[in-house]
Design a protein around this motif. Sequence first.
Motif, PDB file in Angstrom:
ATOM      1  N   GLY A   1      14.564  -1.062   0.128  1.00  0.00           N
ATOM      2  CA  GLY A   1      14.571  -1.140  -1.308  1.00  0.00           C
ATOM      3  C   GLY A   1      12.935  -0.831  -1.791  1.00  0.00           C
ATOM      4  N   GLN A   2      11.777  -1.326  -0.966  1.00  0.00           N
ATOM      5  CA  GLN A   2      10.563  -1.258  -1.651  1.00  0.00           C
ATOM      6  C   GLN A   2      10.370   0.182  -1.903  1.00  0.00           C
ATOM      7  N   VAL A   3      10.422   1.424  -0.781  1.00  0.00           N
ATOM      8  CA  VAL A   3      10.256   2.738  -1.124  1.00  0.00           C
ATOM      9  C   VAL A   3      11.139   3.245  -2.133  1.00  0.00           C
ATOM     10  N   GLY A   4      12.260   2.658  -2.220  1.00  0.00           N
ATOM     11  CA  GLY A   4      13.099   3.168  -3.429  1.00  0.00           C
ATOM     12  C   GLY A   4      12.570   2.927  -4.824  1.00  0.00           C
ATOM     13  N   ASN A   5      12.099   1.648  -4.647  1.00  0.00           N
ATOM     14  CA  ASN A   5      11.365   1.398  -6.161  1.00  0.00           C
ATOM     15  C   ASN A   5       9.864   2.172  -6.321  1.00  0.00           C
ATOM     16  N   LEU A   6       9.240   2.484  -5.036  1.00  0.00           N
ATOM     17  CA  LEU A   6       8.418   3.564  -5.140  1.00  0.00           C
ATOM     18  C   LEU A   6       8.436   4.816  -5.517  1.00  0.00           C
ATOM     19  N   VAL A   7       9.711   5.534  -5.342  1.00  0.00           N
ATOM     20  CA  VAL A   7      10.123   6.547  -5.889  1.00  0.00           C
ATOM     21  C   VAL A   7      10.273   6.485  -7.075  1.00  0.00           C
ATOM     22  N   LYS A   8      10.897   5.526  -7.621  1.00  0.00           N
ATOM     23  CA  LYS A   8      11.152   5.252  -8.722  1.00  0.00           C
ATOM     24  C   LYS A   8       9.933   5.063  -9.945  1.00  0.00           C
ATOM     25  N   MET A   9       8.873   4.456  -9.401  1.00  0.00           N
ATOM     26  CA  MET A   9       7.846   4.189 -10.135  1.00  0.00           C
ATOM     27  C   MET A   9       7.133   5.513 -10.254  1.00  0.00           C
ATOM     28  N   VAL A  10       6.951   6.140  -9.100  1.00  0.00           N
ATOM     29  CA  VAL A  10       6.235   7.461  -8.896  1.00  0.00           C
ATOM     30  C   VAL A  10       6.560   8.261 -10.055  1.00  0.00           C
ATOM     31  N   LYS A  11       7.954   8.414  -9.954  1.00  0.00           N
ATOM     32  CA  LYS A  11       8.597   9.451 -11.243  1.00  0.00           C
ATOM     33  C   LYS A  11       8.108   9.009 -12.472  1.00  0.00           C
TER      34      LYS A  11
ATOM     35  N   ASN B   1      -2.425  21.722  -4.039  1.00  0.00           N
ATOM     36  CA  ASN B   1      -3.417  20.950  -3.468  1.00  0.00           C
ATOM     37  C   ASN B   1      -4.087  20.311  -4.830  1.00  0.00           C
ATOM     38  N   GLU B   2      -4.232  20.656  -5.944  1.00  0.00           N
ATOM     39  CA  GLU B   2      -4.876  19.939  -7.139  1.00  0.00           C
ATOM     40  C   GLU B   2      -3.983  19.016  -7.320  1.00  0.00           C
ATOM     41  N   LEU B   3      -2.390  18.888  -7.153  1.00  0.00           N
ATOM     42  CA  LEU B   3      -1.516  17.631  -7.558  1.00  0.00           C
ATOM     43  C   LEU B   3      -2.042  16.899  -6.738  1.00  0.00           C
ATOM     44  N   ASN B   4      -1.810  17.220  -5.364  1.00  0.00           N
ATOM     45  CA  ASN B   4      -2.018  16.151  -4.155  1.00  0.00           C
ATOM     46  C   ASN B   4      -3.454  15.450  -4.258  1.00  0.00           C
ATOM     47  N   ASP B   5      -4.290  16.021  -4.600  1.00  0.00           N
ATOM     48  CA  ASP B   5      -5.616  15.418  -4.715  1.00  0.00           C
ATOM     49  C   ASP B   5      -5.670  14.275  -5.867  1.00  0.00           C
ATOM     50  N   TRP B   6      -5.109  14.648  -6.842  1.00  0.00           N
ATOM     51  CA  TRP B   6      -4.794  13.724  -7.960  1.00  0.00           C
ATOM     52  C   TRP B   6      -4.022  12.609  -7.864  1.00  0.00           C
ATOM     53  N   LEU B   7      -2.887  12.917  -6.912  1.00  0.00           N
ATOM     54  CA  LEU B   7      -1.959  11.916  -6.364  1.00  0.00           C
ATOM     55  C   LEU B   7      -2.765  10.831  -5.456  1.00  0.00           C
ATOM     56  N   LEU B   8      -3.673  11.419  -4.731  1.00  0.00           N
ATOM     57  CA  LEU B   8      -4.297  10.554  -3.968  1.00  0.00           C
ATOM     58  C   LEU B   8      -5.237   9.566  -4.471  1.00  0.00           C
TER      59      LEU B   8
ATOM     60  N   LYS C   1       0.937  -1.196   0.000  1.00  0.00           N
ATOM     61  CA  LYS C   1       0.004  -0.080  -0.143  1.00  0.00           C
ATOM     62  C   LYS C   1       0.853   1.198   0.191  1.00  0.00           C
ATOM     63  N   ILE C   2       0.405   2.400  -0.642  1.00  0.00           N
ATOM     64  CA  ILE C   2       1.291   3.347  -0.856  1.00  0.00           C
ATOM     65  C   ILE C   2       0.423   4.608  -0.610  1.00  0.00           C
ATOM     66  N   PHE C   3       1.456   5.695  -0.034  1.00  0.00           N
ATOM     67  CA  PHE C   3       0.914   7.129   0.091  1.00  0.00           C
ATOM     68  C   PHE C   3       2.168   8.255  -0.498  1.00  0.00           C
ATOM     69  N   VAL C   4       1.447   8.957  -1.260  1.00  0.00           N
ATOM     70  CA  VAL C   4       2.492   9.855  -2.360  1.00  0.00           C
ATOM     71  C   VAL C   4       1.907  11.391  -1.810  1.00  0.00           C
ATOM     72  N   GLN C   5       2.731  12.256  -1.448  1.00  0.00           N
ATOM     73  CA  GLN C   5       2.056  13.611  -1.509  1.00  0.00           C
ATOM     74  C   GLN C   5       3.177  14.641  -1.607  1.00  0.00           C
ATOM     75  N   THR C   6       3.025  16.006  -2.268  1.00  0.00           N
ATOM     76  CA  THR C   6       4.098  16.563  -2.643  1.00  0.00           C
ATOM     77  C   THR C   6       4.007  17.751  -1.881  1.00  0.00           C
ATOM     78  N   PHE C   7       5.418  18.394  -1.304  1.00  0.00           N
ATOM     79  CA  PHE C   7       5.804  19.575  -0.619  1.00  0.00           C
ATOM     80  C   PHE C   7       6.393  20.384  -1.572  1.00  0.00           C
ATOM     81  N   PHE C   8       6.784  21.600  -1.307  1.00  0.00           N
ATOM     82  CA  PHE C   8       7.917  22.523  -1.868  1.00  0.00           C
ATOM     83  C   PHE C   8       9.245  22.243  -1.293  1.00  0.00           C
TER      84      PHE C   8
END
Length: 381
Positions: free
Chosen positions: A238-248, A262-269, A159-166
């Motif tokens: 390694g699992q989260v390392g693969n997640l970072v790669k997959m997200v990109k 906020n618009e981007l994070n809603d889409w990522l959710l 299970k993943i959770f992804v969110q962006t910050f500045f």
Amino acid sequence: MLQMANYEFIRKQHFVLGKSIRQVSRETGYSRQVIRKALTTTEIPVYKLSKLKPKPVIESVQSIILEWLRQDEQAPPKQRHTAKRIFQRLVEEYGFTGGESTVRRYVRQLRVSPPKAYVPLEFPPGKFAQFDWGEVDILLFGKQVTVQVFCLRCTYSRKIFVQTFFHQKQEALLQGHVNAFEFLGAVPHTIVYDNLKTAVKKILEGKNREEQERFTQLRAHYLFESYFCEPAKGNQKGQVGNLVKMVKQQFFTPMPSVASLNELNDWLLQKCLSYEDTRVPRSTITVGEAFIQDKECMLPLPSHPLECYRMIPVKSNSLSLVTFEQNAYSVPVSYASKELVCRVYADDLAIYHNGELIATINDVSKKGKRYSTMITTSISY
């Protein structure tokens, strides 16, 4: 194409039995040209394609693939197209009817990637999660900017959770955890980290760490344990390392164009929710089905979420302005030239005087002048 056994038969007929090329040709049905070739070589015959076979399916999209790969030369290295992503875009945007293997084979001809090897690990339900930051570029109001991606993955269910910050400052780290726990509806027992400075004050002997006080507060509030990797041993998560790669590659290729985080994070959710339909590796169940087992073994959420901020003493000047990270913000005139306290949240500021909230500044960017046009101010009197 003749096999080596055919070559052997022809050579014995001629060299051992003394038959002429014409006689061997008449008896075997092979042409004289083939027989002469068999008599002059003992190399194992290999088929050589004299003319390239037409590939009408891939030929119709070759120019598109080449253009995407050309654009990748200007994109960040970790946000470039993989063969899988190219196939997905061809299907979604151009109605491509060919197979993924066809696209993979063509892309492999253009660039060769070294094979990767790894040892899969097994994790019990509810016990572990891994965290890491990623960095990507997006189009914000049409301008290319760099943002930081908070990535957390449960190791059993994936299970993943992804969110962006500045930024990757401590308040963003804390707020990302709070948001992740709320999204999961529970707390993993142990979370694995790099030795990031916003969590680790000092690396001690062995696996011991002196942790930042605010990070310790986060652990005390949610009652999870932290495990820090050995220095330069990122493979331990390694699992989260693969997640970072997959997200990109999957979420940020091509670069999304948005009007706000906020618009981007809603889409990522929504992307995180749809990821639940993915099958868990080496399993017959989906991420969503596995997370049901995961969540049953996790820690419950506390009665209220942790408020995530840093405390910074500030002083207003005679113009009723407070300066924070090269930007000036207004406070009520009655608080000019006063000693104040600023609570720094991931995106907002709150200014206090003797424990009383006197001003809030919303949607604050943490990149200084680069994002100064995004700053809006609202005053609470």
